[in-house]
Design a protein around this motif. Structure first.
Motif, mmCIF file in Angstrom:
data_model
loop_
_atom_site.group_PDB
_atom_site.id
_atom_site.type_symbol
_atom_site.label_atom_id
_atom_site.label_comp_id
_atom_site.label_asym_id
_atom_site.label_seq_id
_atom_site.Cartn_x
_atom_site.Cartn_y
_atom_site.Cartn_z
ATOM 1 N N ILE A 26 30.095 44.575 27.003
ATOM 2 C CA ILE A 26 31.449 44.013 27.119
ATOM 3 C C ILE A 26 31.330 42.638 27.769
ATOM 4 C CG2 ILE A 26 33.743 44.321 28.126
ATOM 5 C CD1 ILE A 26 33.231 47.328 28.090
ATOM 6 N N GLY A 27 31.670 41.609 27.016
ATOM 7 C CA GLY A 27 31.470 40.245 27.482
ATOM 8 C C GLY A 27 30.090 39.713 27.168
ATOM 9 N N VAL A 39 25.688 38.162 29.875
ATOM 10 C CA VAL A 39 27.014 38.724 30.131
ATOM 11 C C VAL A 39 27.907 37.627 30.696
ATOM 12 C CG1 VAL A 39 28.340 40.386 31.489
ATOM 13 C CG2 VAL A 39 26.122 41.046 30.538
ATOM 14 N N ASP A 40 29.122 37.520 30.169
ATOM 15 C CA ASP A 40 30.121 36.564 30.642
ATOM 16 C C ASP A 40 31.433 37.320 30.825
ATOM 17 O OD1 ASP A 40 31.892 34.539 31.172
ATOM 18 O OD2 ASP A 40 31.500 33.396 29.336
ATOM 19 N N ARG A 41 31.694 37.772 32.057
ATOM 20 C CA ARG A 41 32.943 38.469 32.376
ATOM 21 C C ARG A 41 33.565 37.822 33.617
ATOM 22 N NH1 ARG A 41 30.063 43.373 31.547
ATOM 23 N NH2 ARG A 41 29.967 43.595 33.808
ATOM 24 N N THR A 45 39.502 37.687 33.073
ATOM 25 C CA THR A 45 39.529 37.284 31.669
ATOM 26 C C THR A 45 39.702 38.532 30.817
ATOM 27 O OG1 THR A 45 37.126 37.464 31.560
ATOM 28 C CG2 THR A 45 38.053 35.279 32.077
ATOM 29 N N ALA A 47 37.579 39.734 28.789
ATOM 30 C CA ALA A 47 36.345 40.521 28.859
ATOM 31 C C ALA A 47 36.304 41.363 30.126
ATOM 32 C CB ALA A 47 35.131 39.599 28.796
ATOM 33 N N ASP A 48 36.703 40.775 31.254
ATOM 34 C CA ASP A 48 36.729 41.524 32.506
ATOM 35 C C ASP A 48 37.727 42.675 32.414
ATOM 36 O OD1 ASP A 48 36.141 42.083 35.260
ATOM 37 O OD2 ASP A 48 37.972 41.040 35.826
ATOM 38 N N GLY A 51 36.181 45.431 30.450
ATOM 39 C CA GLY A 51 35.202 46.129 31.274
ATOM 40 C C GLY A 51 35.860 47.049 32.281
ATOM 41 N N ASP A 95 33.035 41.864 37.808
ATOM 42 C CA ASP A 95 33.186 40.496 37.319
ATOM 43 C C ASP A 95 31.852 39.784 37.457
ATOM 44 O OD1 ASP A 95 33.624 38.345 39.879
ATOM 45 O OD2 ASP A 95 33.953 40.459 40.342
ATOM 46 N N SER A 96 31.660 38.723 36.679
ATOM 47 C CA SER A 96 30.357 38.067 36.645
ATOM 48 C C SER A 96 30.515 36.558 36.681
ATOM 49 C CB SER A 96 29.598 38.462 35.358
ATOM 50 O OG SER A 96 30.102 37.757 34.241
#
Length: 424
Positions: A26-27, A39-41, A45, A47-48, A51, A95-96
């Motif tokens: 996811i992301g 991974v981009d969360r 957003t 994507a977050d 997730g 989150d990332s």
């Protein structure tokens, strides 16, 4: 603690790994620089949000009662035999940064859920409830303040301040909570838990260098974030003599070099300095920059030395402004947290759990910030570090810990939580 400590608990490492790899999809994105899946969360957003919904589903499948607070922090609760007892809390964040791997934060959240699954399968009841938390905007890269959700939950930052923070597009955190559906109804201030334990990938090379699988974290060093804006004067790159320029880009470069000089001087203890964001305007090849923005990240395990380093930087900025006609500099505090020592009793419980699992371990200070440093204001707190590979690289698609290392760390977490949850 009760007279006889519960036996060590081994979690299902294969199931834990499946959860980690499932969330990492996811992301996910293909990173051109490394050739790896990243991974981009970023916090709140789409994507977050996706997730978060997946992890909530896993919580509910594990029988946890889920609540969401007004900051978007999520908690899943497994009841104990004593409904009046304060819970033992574990967790982290999902989150990332924009170029992340699969483990930072996620190991602590999914590890907590795996602990609950294991206790359920073994029919183990605890006196105290066990809760698994997901804290919002831990990274701070979208709204500019790290450990934000846990800082509000612990009372260091007010909710209104957090809701009003904006990202670089001008979107507010409060608005994004509403948009994504995570503006929860419950009060954000946490009642003090009995204890908090966070399991996290080390994000550094110490465990690998020492060839041990587990670290008992003694505390988190101080962190200072600020943003510097430099206003100069745009000019033609070919026609404007050097001595007549007010070059914001040059001033930014001088600041970066000076930060390294502060570190290399040795006068400010174990100081670390990073400029992770730098942009110039109008960002064109043949125009002298009229403006520059940069962020400064300082780390130091000694608060007094951190203050001295901040003062030295401020003095340099004043001198730079005064010595360069046409330049003006402004600074904005983004975040600052002091050195936070962790509870010795919880550290001993973690160390004993590692011993009982037959795992060698060392004690070490965290160089990165974590939600644990905020929750430490409420209750006895400590952390478990899990060994990473490739020199412990993190905030990068190359971030990696083996399935075996993750299972070992989360098994230590399980035993630690079980023993803390049986304390009077």
């Amino acid at each position: 603690m009760t007279s006889s400590a519960p036996d060590p608990v081994e979690v299902n490492g294969d199931r834990l790994w499946q959860s980690l790899m499932g969330l990492a999809e996811i992301g996910a994105y293909d990173d051109e620089r490394t050739g790896l899946r990243g991974v981009d969360r970023l916090a709140l957003t789409d994507a977050d949000a996706a997730g978060r919904r997946q992890v909530i589903a896993w919580m509910e499948d594990a029988g946890l009662a889920v609540r969401i607070d007004r900051m978007g922090n999520i908690y899943g609760r497994r009841e104990g035999t004593d409904p009046t007892a304060a819970p033992v809390l574990t967790g982290s964040h999902i989150d990332s940064v924009a170029t992340a791997g699969a483990f930072d934060g996620c190991l602590g959240v999914l590890g907590g859920i795996e602990v609950v699954r294991t206790l359920n399968e073994r029919g183990i009841r605890t006196r105290r409830p066990i809760e698994v938390g997901i804290f919002a905007e831990e990274e701070g890269v979208r709204f500019g303040t790290d450990m934000l959700g846990s800082a509000v939950a612990a009372g260091r930052l007010p909710l209104d301040y957090a809701h009003a923070l904006t990202d670089r597009k001008g979107l507010t955190l409060g608005g994004e909570l509403t948009r994504t559906g995570f503006d929860g109804p419950t009060d954000v201030r946490l009642d003090p838990p009995h204890a908090y334990v966070e399991c996290h990938i080390e994000q550094g090379p110490v465990l690998a260098e020492s060839d041990v699988p587990v670290g008992v974290v003694t505390g988190v060093q101080g962190i200072s974030w600020q943003e510097i804006t430099i206003h100069g004067r745009a000019a033609h790159a070919g026609t404007t003599p050097t001595h007549l320029r007010a070059d914001a880009g040059l001033a930014a470069a001088q600041i970066i070099v000076h930060l390294r000089e502060l570190v290399d001087s040795g006068e400010y203890g174990d100081l670390r300095a990073t400029v992770g964001h730098l942009i110039v305007y109008p960002d064109l090849t043949n125009i002298v920059p009229a403006r520059a923005e940069l962020t400064v990240d300082l780390r130091n395990p000694d608060d007094a030395q951190m203050t001295r380093a901040e003062e030295a930087l401020a003095a340099f900025l004043r001198d730079l402004e005064n010595s360069r006609p046409g330049l003006t500099l402004t600074t904005r505090r983004m975040a600052k947290t002091p050195y936070v020592p962790f509870d010795e009793g919880v550290q001993k419980t973690i160390a004993q759990a590692a011993d009982d699992h037959g795992l060698e371990h060392i004690s070490l200070l965290s160089g990165a910030g974590h939600d644990a440093q905020e929750i430490a204001a409420l209750c006895p707190t400590a952390m478990i570090f899990v060994r990473g590979e490739y020199d412990g690289i993190s905030h990068n698609p190359r971030e990696y810990s083996t399935p075996e290392a993750c299972a070992r760390g989360v098994s230590v977490l399980a035993t630690t939580l079980l023993r803390l949850a049986d304390q009077d």
